[in-house]
Enzyme design. Structure first.
Site, PDB file in Angstrom:
ATOM      1  N   GLU A   1       0.880  -1.174   0.000  1.00  0.00           N
ATOM      2  CA  GLU A   1       0.000   0.000   0.000  1.00  0.00           C
ATOM      3  C   GLU A   1       0.910   1.214   0.000  1.00  0.00           C
ATOM      4  OE1 GLU A   1      -3.264  -0.076  -0.141  1.00  0.00           O
ATOM      5  OE2 GLU A   1      -3.671  -2.195   0.199  1.00  0.00           O
TER       6      GLU A   1
ATOM      7  N   CYS B   1      -2.418   9.435   2.371  1.00  0.00           N
ATOM      8  CA  CYS B   1      -1.921   8.817   1.137  1.00  0.00           C
ATOM      9  C   CYS B   1      -2.824   9.118  -0.049  1.00  0.00           C
ATOM     10  CB  CYS B   1      -1.777   7.318   1.322  1.00  0.00           C
ATOM     11  SG  CYS B   1      -3.288   6.547   1.910  1.00  0.00           S
TER      12      CYS B   1
HETATM   13  P1  NAD Z   1       7.943   4.870   5.203  1.00  0.00           P
HETATM   14  O1  NAD Z   1       8.019   4.042   3.986  1.00  0.00           O
HETATM   15  O2  NAD Z   1       9.083   5.770   5.535  1.00  0.00           O
HETATM   16  O3  NAD Z   1       7.758   3.944   6.500  1.00  0.00           O
HETATM   17  C1  NAD Z   1       6.718   2.991   6.634  1.00  0.00           C
HETATM   18  C2  NAD Z   1       7.137   1.919   7.624  1.00  0.00           C
HETATM   19  O4  NAD Z   1       8.252   1.214   7.109  1.00  0.00           O
HETATM   20  C3  NAD Z   1       7.549   2.411   9.016  1.00  0.00           C
HETATM   21  O5  NAD Z   1       7.054   1.513   9.990  1.00  0.00           O
HETATM   22  C4  NAD Z   1       9.060   2.345   8.966  1.00  0.00           C
HETATM   23  O6  NAD Z   1       9.655   2.118  10.223  1.00  0.00           O
HETATM   24  C5  NAD Z   1       9.287   1.145   8.088  1.00  0.00           C
HETATM   25  N1  NAD Z   1      10.565   1.155   7.386  1.00  0.00           N
HETATM   26  C6  NAD Z   1      11.300   2.218   6.968  1.00  0.00           C
HETATM   27  N2  NAD Z   1      12.408   1.797   6.324  1.00  0.00           N
HETATM   28  C7  NAD Z   1      12.374   0.448   6.330  1.00  0.00           C
HETATM   29  C8  NAD Z   1      13.225  -0.570   5.806  1.00  0.00           C
HETATM   30  N3  NAD Z   1      14.352  -0.279   5.155  1.00  0.00           N
HETATM   31  N4  NAD Z   1      12.854  -1.852   5.988  1.00  0.00           N
HETATM   32  C9  NAD Z   1      11.706  -2.161   6.609  1.00  0.00           C
HETATM   33  N5  NAD Z   1      10.873  -1.254   7.129  1.00  0.00           N
HETATM   34  C10 NAD Z   1      11.196   0.037   6.994  1.00  0.00           C
HETATM   35  O7  NAD Z   1       6.582   5.669   5.081  1.00  0.00           O
HETATM   36  P2  NAD Z   1       5.998   6.793   6.046  1.00  0.00           P
HETATM   37  O8  NAD Z   1       6.812   8.044   5.905  1.00  0.00           O
HETATM   38  O9  NAD Z   1       5.785   6.246   7.417  1.00  0.00           O
HETATM   39  O10 NAD Z   1       4.555   7.024   5.394  1.00  0.00           O
HETATM   40  C11 NAD Z   1       4.329   7.921   4.355  1.00  0.00           C
HETATM   41  C12 NAD Z   1       4.163   7.198   3.035  1.00  0.00           C
HETATM   42  O11 NAD Z   1       3.214   6.165   3.148  1.00  0.00           O
HETATM   43  C13 NAD Z   1       3.622   8.088   1.926  1.00  0.00           C
HETATM   44  O12 NAD Z   1       4.281   7.785   0.718  1.00  0.00           O
HETATM   45  C14 NAD Z   1       2.160   7.684   1.831  1.00  0.00           C
HETATM   46  O13 NAD Z   1       1.552   7.929   0.595  1.00  0.00           O
HETATM   47  C15 NAD Z   1       2.244   6.244   2.120  1.00  0.00           C
HETATM   48  N6  NAD Z   1       0.964   5.771   2.613  1.00  0.00           N
HETATM   49  C16 NAD Z   1       0.247   4.889   1.865  1.00  0.00           C
HETATM   50  C17 NAD Z   1      -0.986   4.442   2.332  1.00  0.00           C
HETATM   51  C18 NAD Z   1      -1.811   3.459   1.567  1.00  0.00           C
HETATM   52  O14 NAD Z   1      -2.703   2.879   2.169  1.00  0.00           O
HETATM   53  N7  NAD Z   1      -1.575   3.226   0.287  1.00  0.00           N
HETATM   54  C19 NAD Z   1      -1.464   4.901   3.550  1.00  0.00           C
HETATM   55  C20 NAD Z   1      -0.701   5.796   4.274  1.00  0.00           C
HETATM   56  C21 NAD Z   1       0.523   6.207   3.809  1.00  0.00           C
END
Ligand code: NAD
Length: 481
Positions: free
Chosen positions: A226, A260
């Site tokens: 997602e 998002c």
């Molecule tokens: P992010 O990708 O930075 O982090 C998401 C999660 O991944 C966090 O729990 C983080 O700790 C973990 N993470 C980070 N690096 C990692 C790695 N190398 N390996 C494993 N896990 C890791 O995203 P964010 O800043 O928390 O959220 C914002 C983004 O999420 C935006 O792009 C937004 O559009 C997207 N988003 C999508 C949806 C959806 O349902 N499609 C919903 C909300 C947010």
């Protein structure tokens, strides 16, 4: 290796070992109970509901503390209502979802019976982001529990109070063999993604999603991704501009644009460009009459995210784009809030037009006609959401058929996501797979095809030795398939 890096490596090892120990416990529990009854699953959903319902105030406070100011109503709508909605929707339909789906059996296989039997997959991993920290962890968890799976959740380190609260309240309701929360940062996330889950659902950025998919591929763990992206709002010539502007301002400013599916940018007919900018600004003033002081207007989650958004706006200003602000920077900046910033016709080359914005900044671009709007959308990655405003059904259908987006709301923003009867997910760079409602149940189940042959089934007639009779049967089957 220095003492510090040795310790860090040891910690990393510890984190991975602890996660693997919980995973092993859950795997073992699943092996002992591979098909939890409807009553067991309903009890799990009850526990999840209790965790949310009895801690509503603490959830509101924790998220607001993490954001340094998140509107109370936004947490109630975007976290509590949505999560409770997902849990109750699943519980009410559990019996129906668990039932085998009967499908027709082809003539030449009769009188056998064919069914699709949903089966729990095992242990599901959920990695959640910070922007809706409760909903995006617990609503997939509700789907996985309904499907009869065990669940491990890795919430975001950017909202630490909410993550700690989830660990506490879920720890009270669940044995960790059923549901466990692993709190930690990127290291924990990386170790988590390497666990050989039976399914891994990741919500977050496209960049991290790619890494998650790579890590999961090593185990052949199926993933639901997602992700995010730049979701357009197209205003057609036939649109009621004031109504479109209200929906766009609401969708953009809910959670200060940190959604998002927030409309990322607007495409407006060239002849209505200025009117669109004015209407959206006017709508924002009506939604937030005291934008400089009201707690209804949410803060940007961290200093880093705030600095990024300010830089993006400064880059647009330096590039000569016209900027219209609602709210005063002097009043808002000290509270890590940004004025609602409309950027008129920024050049395509700046960050604002290349990255997902994820804040209260709205580029408005002029298009020549409906085809131009479609071409603009198709020039970018496939978005998570697309919004189309207008009354002309023909232009609307053309826009929907010729663009590929994760989901669509016509004459509104956000609302297709808030419905459990509609699957939610991205396409292309905005993600793959879907959940919500029955789609979530199916994502976390193995939809197992089962054919029950009858003693009288005709399939045996196709066994060797192959004779003239076999040839006649092949000819017959060729006609009926
Ligand atoms: P992010 O990708 O930075 O982090 C998401 C999660 O991944 C966090 O729990 C983080 O700790 C973990 N993470 C980070 N690096 C990692 C790695 N190398 N390996 C494993 N896990 C890791 O995203 P964010 O800043 O928390 O959220 C914002 C983004 O999420 C935006 O792009 C937004 O559009 C997207 N988003 C999508 C949806 C959806 O349902 N499609 C919903 C909300 C947010």
């Amino acid at each position: 290796m220095g003492a510090d890096s040795a310790r860090a490596a040891e910690d990393r090892g510890d984190v991975a070992a602890r996660l693997r120990a919980v995973f092993a416990l859950q795997k073992q529990a699943f092996a002992e109970e591979p098909y939890p009854s409807q009553a067991t699953r309903a009890a799990w959903l009850d526990a999840l509901e209790r965790a949310v319902e009895t801690n509503e105030e603490r959830i509101v406070e924790a998220i607001s503390a993490d954001f340094d100011g998140r509107a109370r109503a936004e947490t109630l709508i975007g976290e509590v209502l949505t999560t409770l909605g997902a849990i109750r929707h699943a519980r009410r339909r559990l019996a129906r979802w668990m039932r085998p789906r009967r499908v027709a059996t082809p003539l030449h296989m009769l009188p056998g019976r064919s069914r699709i039997v949903p089966q729990p997959l095992g242990v599901v991993g959920i990695i959640a982001p910070w922007n809706y920290p409760l909903q995006l962890a617990l609503s997939p968890a509700a789907a996985a529990l309904a499907a009869g799976d065990r669940v491990m959740i890795k919430p975001s380190e950017i909202t630490p109070r909410t993550s700690a609260l989830m660990k506490e309240i879920l720890g009270r309701e669940f044995d960790e063999r059923v549901l466990a929360v692993a709190v930690g940062g990127v290291e924990t996330g990386a170790a988590f993604a390497e666990i050989p889950f039976d399914h891994l659902l990741f919500t977050g950025s496209t960049a991290v999603g790619r890494r998650i998919a790579e890590a999961a591929a090593k185990n052949l763990t199926p993933t639901t991704l997602e992700l995010g992206g730049k979701s357009p709002a197209i205003i057609d010539e036939s649109a009621d501009l004031a109504a479109a502007a209200r929906a766009i301002a609401h969708g953009k400013l809910f959670n200060a644009g940190q959604t998002c599916v927030a409309p990322d940018y607007v495409l407006a007919p060239r002849g209505r460009l200025d009117a669109t900018v004015e209407a959206v600004a006017e709508a924002a003033r009506a939604l937030y009459p005291e934008i400089d002081t009201t707690p209804d207007y949410t803060a940007v989650v961290s200093d880093r995210h705030f600095a990024r958004l300010k830089e993006m706006v400064e880059e647009a200003r330096a590039a000569g784009a016209r900027i219209v602000e609602v709210g005063s920077a002097n009043a808002l900046h000290p509270r890590r809030k940004l004025p609602f910033t409309i950027v008129v016709e920024p050049p395509e080359t700046i960050r604002l037009m290349k990255e997902e914005i994820f804040g209260p900044v709205l580029p408005v671009l002029a298009v020549e006609n409906a085809d131009d709007a479609i071409a603009r959308v198709n020039a970018g990655e496939r978005p998570l959401a697309l919004y189309w405003f207008g009354r002309d059904a023909e232009t609307r259908d053309k826009a929907l058929k010729r663009t590929v987006a994760g989901g669509v709301t016509v004459n509104g923003t956000l609302w297709h996501v808030a419905q459990e009867n509609l699957p939610f997910g991205g396409v292309g760079a905005s993600g793959q797979g879907a959940y919500h409602g029955e789609a979530g149940f199916e994502t976390f189940s193995h939809m197992k095809p089962v054919f029950q042959a009858s003693r009288l089934s005709s399939g045996g007639m196709l066994h060797p030795p192959y004779t003239d009779k076999t040839a006649r049967i092949i000819n017959f089957v060729k006609k009926v398939i």
